[in-house]
Design a protein around this motif. Structure first.
Motif, PDB file in Angstrom:
ATOM      1  N   ARG A 130     -11.198  12.489 -12.622  1.00 40.38           N
ATOM      2  CA  ARG A 130     -11.401  12.297 -14.072  1.00 40.38           C
ATOM      3  C   ARG A 130     -12.724  11.595 -14.349  1.00 40.38           C
ATOM      4  O   ARG A 130     -13.086  10.620 -13.697  1.00 40.38           O
ATOM      5  CB  ARG A 130     -10.267  11.454 -14.655  1.00 40.38           C
ATOM      6  CG  ARG A 130      -8.927  12.167 -14.723  1.00 40.38           C
ATOM      7  CD  ARG A 130      -7.814  11.168 -15.037  1.00 40.38           C
ATOM      8  NE  ARG A 130      -8.086  10.420 -16.256  1.00 40.38           N
ATOM      9  CZ  ARG A 130      -7.580  10.728 -17.449  1.00 40.38           C
ATOM     10  NH1 ARG A 130      -6.770  11.766 -17.571  1.00 40.38           N
ATOM     11  NH2 ARG A 130      -7.846   9.991 -18.503  1.00 40.38           N
ATOM     12  N   LYS A 131     -13.466  12.108 -15.315  1.00 38.81           N
ATOM     13  CA  LYS A 131     -14.809  11.601 -15.617  1.00 38.81           C
ATOM     14  C   LYS A 131     -14.788  10.142 -16.047  1.00 38.81           C
ATOM     15  O   LYS A 131     -15.755   9.408 -15.831  1.00 38.81           O
ATOM     16  CB  LYS A 131     -15.443  12.470 -16.722  1.00 38.81           C
ATOM     17  CG  LYS A 131     -16.913  12.180 -16.977  1.00 38.81           C
ATOM     18  CD  LYS A 131     -17.790  12.586 -15.800  1.00 38.81           C
ATOM     19  CE  LYS A 131     -19.266  12.397 -16.115  1.00 38.81           C
ATOM     20  NZ  LYS A 131     -20.131  12.642 -14.937  1.00 38.81           N
ATOM     21  N   ASP A 132     -13.701   9.690 -16.659  1.00 40.70           N
ATOM     22  CA  ASP A 132     -13.660   8.309 -17.145  1.00 40.70           C
ATOM     23  C   ASP A 132     -13.189   7.323 -16.070  1.00 40.70           C
ATOM     24  O   ASP A 132     -12.964   6.149 -16.358  1.00 40.70           O
ATOM     25  CB  ASP A 132     -12.769   8.196 -18.384  1.00 40.70           C
ATOM     26  CG  ASP A 132     -11.327   8.605 -18.110  1.00 40.70           C
ATOM     27  OD1 ASP A 132     -11.042   9.081 -16.986  1.00 40.70           O
ATOM     28  OD2 ASP A 132     -10.486   8.461 -19.016  1.00 40.70           O
ATOM     29  N   ILE A 155       0.837  -1.202   0.000  1.00 40.60           N
ATOM     30  CA  ILE A 155       0.000   0.000   0.000  1.00 40.60           C
ATOM     31  C   ILE A 155       0.870   1.249   0.000  1.00 40.60           C
ATOM     32  O   ILE A 155       1.781   1.392   0.816  1.00 40.60           O
ATOM     33  CB  ILE A 155      -0.945   0.008   1.211  1.00 40.60           C
ATOM     34  CG1 ILE A 155      -1.952  -1.146   1.097  1.00 40.60           C
ATOM     35  CG2 ILE A 155      -1.667   1.336   1.340  1.00 40.60           C
ATOM     36  CD1 ILE A 155      -2.882  -1.264   2.277  1.00 40.60           C
ATOM     37  N   VAL A 156       0.592   2.159  -0.928  1.00 43.18           N
ATOM     38  CA  VAL A 156       1.296   3.435  -1.030  1.00 43.18           C
ATOM     39  C   VAL A 156       0.501   4.484  -0.262  1.00 43.18           C
ATOM     40  O   VAL A 156      -0.702   4.658  -0.496  1.00 43.18           O
ATOM     41  CB  VAL A 156       1.444   3.864  -2.503  1.00 43.18           C
ATOM     42  CG1 VAL A 156       2.103   5.236  -2.595  1.00 43.18           C
ATOM     43  CG2 VAL A 156       2.221   2.825  -3.287  1.00 43.18           C
ATOM     44  N   VAL A 157       1.168   5.193   0.661  1.00 47.41           N
ATOM     45  CA  VAL A 157       0.527   6.266   1.426  1.00 47.41           C
ATOM     46  C   VAL A 157       1.198   7.583   1.058  1.00 47.41           C
ATOM     47  O   VAL A 157       2.403   7.739   1.271  1.00 47.41           O
ATOM     48  CB  VAL A 157       0.641   6.030   2.941  1.00 47.41           C
ATOM     49  CG1 VAL A 157      -0.026   7.176   3.709  1.00 47.41           C
ATOM     50  CG2 VAL A 157       0.024   4.697   3.335  1.00 47.41           C
ATOM     51  N   PRO A 158       0.478   8.538   0.494  1.00 47.15           N
ATOM     52  CA  PRO A 158       1.107   9.814   0.134  1.00 47.15           C
ATOM     53  C   PRO A 158       1.562  10.566   1.380  1.00 47.15           C
ATOM     54  O   PRO A 158       0.918  10.479   2.438  1.00 47.15           O
ATOM     55  CB  PRO A 158      -0.011  10.572  -0.596  1.00 47.15           C
ATOM     56  CG  PRO A 158      -1.274   9.919  -0.175  1.00 47.15           C
ATOM     57  CD  PRO A 158      -0.948   8.491   0.122  1.00 47.15           C
ATOM     58  N   SER A 161      -3.762  13.553  -5.087  1.00 50.84           N
ATOM     59  CA  SER A 161      -2.844  12.434  -5.336  1.00 50.84           C
ATOM     60  C   SER A 161      -3.230  11.628  -6.578  1.00 50.84           C
ATOM     61  O   SER A 161      -2.398  10.908  -7.142  1.00 50.84           O
ATOM     62  CB  SER A 161      -2.829  11.494  -4.119  1.00 50.84           C
ATOM     63  OG  SER A 161      -2.447  12.170  -2.957  1.00 50.84           O
ATOM     64  N   LEU A 162      -4.482  11.742  -7.007  1.00 58.81           N
ATOM     65  CA  LEU A 162      -4.955  10.921  -8.121  1.00 58.81           C
ATOM     66  C   LEU A 162      -4.332  11.328  -9.452  1.00 58.81           C
ATOM     67  O   LEU A 162      -4.188  10.502 -10.358  1.00 58.81           O
ATOM     68  CB  LEU A 162      -6.491  11.003  -8.224  1.00 58.81           C
ATOM     69  CG  LEU A 162      -7.269  10.569  -6.982  1.00 58.81           C
ATOM     70  CD1 LEU A 162      -8.773  10.653  -7.242  1.00 58.81           C
ATOM     71  CD2 LEU A 162      -6.876   9.164  -6.558  1.00 58.81           C
ATOM     72  N   GLU A 163      -3.967  12.594  -9.584  1.00 60.71           N
ATOM     73  CA  GLU A 163      -3.407  13.074 -10.843  1.00 60.71           C
ATOM     74  C   GLU A 163      -2.119  12.335 -11.182  1.00 60.71           C
ATOM     75  O   GLU A 163      -1.883  11.943 -12.318  1.00 60.71           O
ATOM     76  CB  GLU A 163      -3.144  14.586 -10.750  1.00 60.71           C
ATOM     77  CG  GLU A 163      -2.753  15.225 -12.070  1.00 60.71           C
ATOM     78  CD  GLU A 163      -3.869  15.157 -13.107  1.00 60.71           C
ATOM     79  OE1 GLU A 163      -3.540  15.078 -14.315  1.00 60.71           O
ATOM     80  OE2 GLU A 163      -5.051  15.183 -12.727  1.00 60.71           O
ATOM     81  N   GLU A 164      -1.283  12.113 -10.162  1.00 60.36           N
ATOM     82  CA  GLU A 164      -0.021  11.398 -10.388  1.00 60.36           C
ATOM     83  C   GLU A 164      -0.225   9.880 -10.394  1.00 60.36           C
ATOM     84  O   GLU A 164       0.369   9.167 -11.200  1.00 60.36           O
ATOM     85  CB  GLU A 164       0.983  11.770  -9.301  1.00 60.36           C
ATOM     86  CG  GLU A 164       2.333  11.076  -9.456  1.00 60.36           C
ATOM     87  CD  GLU A 164       3.315  11.466  -8.372  1.00 60.36           C
ATOM     88  OE1 GLU A 164       4.382  10.815  -8.280  1.00 60.36           O
ATOM     89  OE2 GLU A 164       3.028  12.407  -7.605  1.00 60.36           O
ATOM     90  N   PHE A 165      -1.104   9.378  -9.507  1.00 62.77           N
ATOM     91  CA  PHE A 165      -1.294   7.927  -9.389  1.00 62.77           C
ATOM     92  C   PHE A 165      -2.070   7.354 -10.577  1.00 62.77           C
ATOM     93  O   PHE A 165      -1.837   6.222 -10.989  1.00 62.77           O
ATOM     94  CB  PHE A 165      -2.029   7.622  -8.074  1.00 62.77           C
ATOM     95  CG  PHE A 165      -2.147   6.159  -7.765  1.00 62.77           C
ATOM     96  CD1 PHE A 165      -1.024   5.419  -7.412  1.00 62.77           C
ATOM     97  CD2 PHE A 165      -3.376   5.513  -7.827  1.00 62.77           C
ATOM     98  CE1 PHE A 165      -1.132   4.066  -7.121  1.00 62.77           C
ATOM     99  CE2 PHE A 165      -3.491   4.160  -7.539  1.00 62.77           C
ATOM    100  CZ  PHE A 165      -2.361   3.435  -7.183  1.00 62.77           C
TER     101      PHE A 165
END
Length: 495
Positions: free
Chosen positions: A284-286, A188-191, A244-248
Motif C-alpha cells: 500500500r502506497k500509504d 512475533i507472528v510467523v505466517p 501477508s500484508l493485506e491481512e496484517f
C-alpha cells in the motif's frame, strides 16, 4: 580514562593551532576537561560518558504517534557465533596475508577474506559457494568449544528487537525452520507460508579488539559472516511476505535481505530483482517502507538498487560506514575516490554522502517521485540521522535511542554502564567536507548536534563504545529497530 581522552583531544587541537590558528574551545567542553581539583564543582568531576548517558535518558521520549503493527521480512536464519581465529585454526589454516573475495569458493578464500577484514576491524558478509565444504565448516563451528546459537538474519533480529515493546505487534516473514521458530519471541507472528522443515545457518566469526593471528592485529572488535544460504539468497519468502500484508495491515514495513541476492550471480539477481520490485510495489502506497542495507561488493547490483529499482520506492534506509562509502563509489557520489575510511569516518564527508543520497535518489526535491526521505547512518563512534524536512519527527530521540542501544547491547547490560564504555566521537567537526561547512562541536550535556543543508536536517550523536564487547552481531539491526520505534511519521499521505 576520560581525562586521557580529553588530553589527547586538546593535544590534537594544539597541533592544529600551529597550522590553522587556534580557535577557542567551546565553553561546554571546558567544564569537563579541567584538571582534578577538590574545590571543583561536582559536575566537573563527572565523567564525560556519564554526562552523555544521563542526557540521552532525558532526550529519549516516545513519539506522540507510535507504530502499532510492524511487518518485517524477509531474511531469517540461525546464527552460529564462534571465535574466528579459533575456528580457522581448528580447520588447520595458517595465518597469512589478507585478500578480499566477493564470493568464497574454498577454505583458503575464507581465511584470506577473514584476515583482510580483521586487520581493518571491519564487518563483512560473504556467500560460500560450495555447499558440501560449507556444511563441513558449519559442523566444525557448531562443535567448537564456546560456540553459541542465536536468532539470525536482519529481519529476524529487527523483529526480535521490536518485540521487546509489548504494545507493538510484529509479523516476521522469512525462511523459519524449527530451531529458529523455537528461539523467536512469543509476540512475533510467523505466517504458515514462512515455515520450512530445515533451518538456514550462518557462521559468525568474531574477533576482539587487539586480538592477534600471525601478523594480523584487530584494531577493534568486529565479525565476519558467511553462509551457503539459498532460501535467503533468492529471497524466496518475499511474495509470501507481501501477500501477508493485506491481512496484517501494518503501519510500517521493514525490508531486509536484498544484499544476499548478489551472491547468486548476475543472471539470477537481475531477474529476481525485477520480481522483488514488482512485489514491493504492491505494498500500500500509504505504508512507509524501511530498507535495511548490508555488506555488498557488486557495483552493478548496488546501482540497480539505487537508480531504477528499490531505493526510489522505499521511505527510509539504514546503513553503516562500509555500505555508505560503497553506495557512493557505485553511484559516483561524493568522496567516491576513497578506498576505505581511515579510522573514524569524517563527519563532514558522511554528511556530504547522506545529502547526495537524498538529493539524487530521494525526495529532497519536491518534484521528485522518489519516496526516500530518511537515512539512518551508524558507525562505531557516532550516528547520524538525515531527514528531508516535513516528513519525520522526534528524530533527536530516535538517533539517541539507536546510540544508547548500541552501547548497552554490545556490553550486555540493560542500561549504559559508564564505567564500561568510552567516548570515541570527534569533539569538533564540520557539517561538510566538500563545501564550506559550519564548524560544529559536541556538547556532552546536550549530545545531539543538529545542522541543516538545503531542506535536509541532520541529527548527530556520539556512541559510547563498549570497551570489551560481548557480542557485535546484530548491533546494526538493533540500532535501526530502536531508531524506528522512536521515529514519528508526520503524515502517511506523504507516502
Amino acid at each position: 580514562m576520560w581525562r586521557k581522552a580529553s588530553a589527547a583531544a586538546l593535544l590534537a587541537l594544539a597541533v592544529g593551532c600551529l597550522y590553522h590558528g587556534c580557535p577557542e574551545l567551546p565553553e561546554q567542553l571546558l567544564q569537563y576537561i579541567s584538571p582534578a581539583d577538590p574545590r571543583s564543582s561536582p559536575q566537573s568531576q563527572r565523567r564525560l560518558e556519564q554526562v552523555i548517558s544521563d542526557a540521552w535518558d532525558s532526550l529519549i521520549t516516545l513519539p506522540a504517534r507510535r507504530w502499532s503493527r510492524v511487518a518485517v521480512g524477509v531474511n531469517a536464519c540461525v546464527d552460529v557465533v564462534v571465535s574466528g581465529v579459533g575456528l580457522l585454526q581448528a580447520l588447520a589454516l595458517d595465518p597469512g596475508s589478507g585478500l578480499d573475495h566477493e564470493v568464497l569458493h574454498s577454505k583458503e578464500d575464507l581465511r584470506e577474506a577473514f584476515v583482510h577484514y580483521m586487520e581493518r576491524g571491519a564487518a563483512a558478509e560473504r556467500f560460500f559457494s560450495d555447499k558440501e565444504v560449507f556444511r563441513r565448516i558449519a559442523r566444525a563451528a557448531a562443535e567448537y568449544p564456546g560456540a553459541k546459537l542465536y536468532v539470525g538474519g536482519n529481519a529476524a533480529l529487527i523483529g526480535q528487537k521490536l518485540a521487546t515493546y509489548p504494545d507493538l505487534m510484529v509479523l516476521l516473514c522469512g525462511p523459519v525452520g524449527p530451531k529458529l521458530h523455537e528461539m523467536l519471541d512469543e509476540q512475533i507472528v510467523v505466517p504458515p507460508g514462512s515455515l520450512q522443515e530445515m533451518d538456514e545457518y550462518h557462521l559468525i566469526l568474531e574477533y576482539k579488539a587487539g586480538e592477534q593471528w600471525g601478523l594480523t592485529r584487530a584494531p577493534q572488535a568486529n565479525r565476519f559472516i558467511f553462509s551457503h544460504d539459498v532460501s535467503n539468497g533468492e529471497m524466496s519468502s518475499l511474495e509470501t511476505f507481501v501477500a501477508s500484508l493485506e491481512e496484517f495491515r501494518p503501519d510500517l514495513v521493514v525490508l531486509s535481505g536484498l544484499h544476499m541476492m548478489e551472491g547468486q550471480g548476475r543472471k539470477l539477481w537481475e531477474e529476481r530483482l525485477k520480481e522483488a520490485v514488482a512485489a514491493i510495489s504492491d505494498i500500500r502506497k500509504d505504508t512507509p517502507i524501511h530498507l535495511e542495507l548490508a555488506s555488498m561488493t557488486d557495483r552493478d547490483y548496488m546501482n540497480s538498487l539505487m537508480q531504477e529499482q528499490v531505493m526510489p520506492i522505499v521511505s527510509s534506509i539504514g546503513l553503516n560506514e562500509q555500505e555508505l562509502l560503497f553506495l557512493s563509489q557505485a553511484g559516483g557520489g561524493p568522496h567516491a575516490e576513497l578506498a576505505a575510511w581511515k579510522g573514524v569516518p569524517d563527519v563532514g564527508q558522511v554528511s556530504d554522502i547522506l545529502l547526495w543520497i537524498l538529493e539524487s535518489h530521494g525526495r529532497s526535491d519536491p518534484s521528485s517521485e522518489a519516496d526516500l526521505t530518511r537515512v539512518h547512518f551508524h558507525t562505531l563512534a557516532y550516528h547520524v540521522l538525515a531527514t528531508v524536512d516535513g516528513y519525520w519527527a522526534n528524530q533527536a530521540a530516535a538517533v539517541t535511542a539507536g546510540a544508547r542501544v548500541a552501547s548497552s547491547q554490545a556490553c550486555g547490560t540493560r542500561a549504559v554502564d559508564a564505567a564500561k564504555v568510552e567516548l570515541k566521537a570527534p569533539l569538533r567537526f564540520h557539517s561538510s567536507h566538500s563545501e564550506s561547512g559550519a564548524a560544529l562541536s559536541l556538547d556532552p550535556a546536550a549530545p545531539v548536534t543538529v545542522w541543516r543543508r538545503g531542506n535536509v536536517t541532520f541529527h548527530m550523536t556520539p556512541v559510547l563504545v563498549c570497551k570489551q564487547p560481548l557480542r557485535t552481531v546484530g548491533l546494526g539491526d538493533a540500532i535501526s529497530a530502536e531508531g524506528l520505534v522512536y521515529s514519528e511519521l508526520k503524515s502517511q499521505e506523504s507516502f
